[in-house]
Design an enzyme around this catalytic site. Structure first.
Site, PDB file in Angstrom:
ATOM      1  N   GLY A   1       0.884  -1.189   0.052  1.00  0.00           N
ATOM      2  CA  GLY A   1       0.007   0.199  -0.117  1.00  0.00           C
ATOM      3  C   GLY A   1       0.722   1.222   0.082  1.00  0.00           C
TER       4      GLY A   1
ATOM      5  CB  CYS B   1      -3.858  -7.951  -3.257  1.00  0.00           C
ATOM      6  SG  CYS B   1      -2.748  -6.565  -2.432  1.00  0.00           S
TER       7      CYS B   1
ATOM      8  CB  CYS C   1      -7.244  -3.591   2.740  1.00  0.00           C
ATOM      9  SG  CYS C   1      -5.613  -4.424   3.202  1.00  0.00           S
TER      10      CYS C   1
HETATM   11  N1  DGL Z   1      -4.018  -6.941   1.287  1.00  0.00           N
HETATM   12  C1  DGL Z   1      -3.573  -5.658   0.344  1.00  0.00           C
HETATM   13  C2  DGL Z   1      -4.924  -5.242  -0.005  1.00  0.00           C
HETATM   14  O1  DGL Z   1      -5.984  -5.540  -0.407  1.00  0.00           O
HETATM   15  C3  DGL Z   1      -2.356  -5.328   0.425  1.00  0.00           C
HETATM   16  C4  DGL Z   1      -2.183  -4.495   1.772  1.00  0.00           C
HETATM   17  C5  DGL Z   1      -0.764  -3.721   1.633  1.00  0.00           C
HETATM   18  O2  DGL Z   1      -0.002  -4.810   1.312  1.00  0.00           O
HETATM   19  O3  DGL Z   1      -0.598  -2.532   1.812  1.00  0.00           O
HETATM   20  O4  DGL Z   1      -4.770  -3.904  -0.471  1.00  0.00           O
END
Ligand code: DGL
Length: 271
Positions: A44, A74, A185
């Site tokens: 992110g 993600c 997220c």
């Molecule tokens: N799980 C991720 C998402 O859905 C990524 C979070 C990250 O690595 O900042 O955005």
């Protein structure tokens, strides 16, 4: 492509397990190959270009493992990379994640919808498009959940620190009368207990993972790729670019229903 091949799933870390959980529940005969890019987590706060490069390298690995479909589990990687992935790998079906603004906007009674997502997702052109398309007539209260991904990765999703950080993000939404909270997220569904403690039933939590699992099923049906070996239990392979022990521990905690039908391995991908 073989029907018995695995579904490929990847995320910057363990967030995608919240999607795999739904896929495994809906499609109990499908094998899966999961990549947690924990050496590069969080995505992110990284430039979109870097996230695109990582995503391409991971998809190449999943295709070397003969995966029949890839879930970009993600939101940050979806917003940065899914168009390019579809262009570079035209023969493979992709399913991506997008903050579920549309259903939340439809359901909101106060007409104020909260969106909690990473800075990368919120700054992306894809999110801006989806706001313009689906949020007409509602106010979006958008907050970047900085620091939450790291706490989930450390297994501290129920810690006092996580609760305090969540409160700083959610109290202004409560004060603003938000009644639908979009989890933008894939790490955030693991914070649901804390979110519920703070919001006390005043917000409906919208997690897009079940809808994503339904889309995986639809695509496998459409391409005639559903596994028809339904007598043996499927196997799940987990790969981490960072600590394998950490991934194993968190996988067992968040997906206890896989009960031993899995392996964990270190993965080295350059780029
Ligand atoms: N799980 C991720 C998402 O859905 C990524 C979070 C990250 O690595 O900042 O955005």
């Amino acid at each position: 492509m073989r029907k018995s091949a695995s579904i490929g799933i990847f995320d910057s870390g363990i967030g995608g397990l919240s999607v795999l959980r739904e896929v495994a529940a809906l499609l109990p005969h499908e094998r899966a190959c999961y990549v947690a890019d924990t050496a590069y987590c969080p995505y992110g706060l990284r430039p979109a270009d870097e996230v695109r490069k990582r995503s391409q390298s991971i998809v190449r690995f999943l295709l070397d493992k003969s995966c029949k479909l890839v879930v970009v589990a993600c939101n940050t990687a979806t917003t940065a990379a899914i168009d390019e992935l579809r262009r570079v790998f035209p023969d493979i079906p992709f399913v991506g994640m997008e903050p579920a603004v549309k259903p939340a906007a439809k359901q909101s009674k106060t007409r104020i919808v909260g969106v909690l997502a990473t800075a990368g997702t919120l700054q992306s052109p894809l999110f801006k498009q989806s706001k313009a398309r689906h949020a007409a007539g509602v106010k979006l209260h958008v907050v970047a959940g900085n620091g939450l991904v790291e706490l989930v990765e450390q297994g501290r999703e129920d810690s006092p620190e996580a609760l305090a950080l969540l409160r700083t993000y959610l109290q202004p939404m409560l004060d603003d009368n938000v009644d639908e909270l979009v989890l933008g997220c894939t790490h955030y569904p693991f914070l649901t207990d804390g979110i519920e403690k703070i919001t006390q039933g005043r917000m409906v939590i919208v997690n897009p993972a079940p809808a994503v699992a339904a889309q995986v099923k639809r695509l496998l049906e459409q391409y005639n790729l559903l596994n028809d070996e339904t007598t043996t239990q499927p196997f799940y392979e987990f790969f981490a670019t960072g600590s394998v022990d950490a991934l194993a521990k968190l996988q067992k905690r968040h997906l206890p229903m896989l009960s031993g039908r899995y392996s964990h391995e270190k993965l080295r991908i350059k780029g």
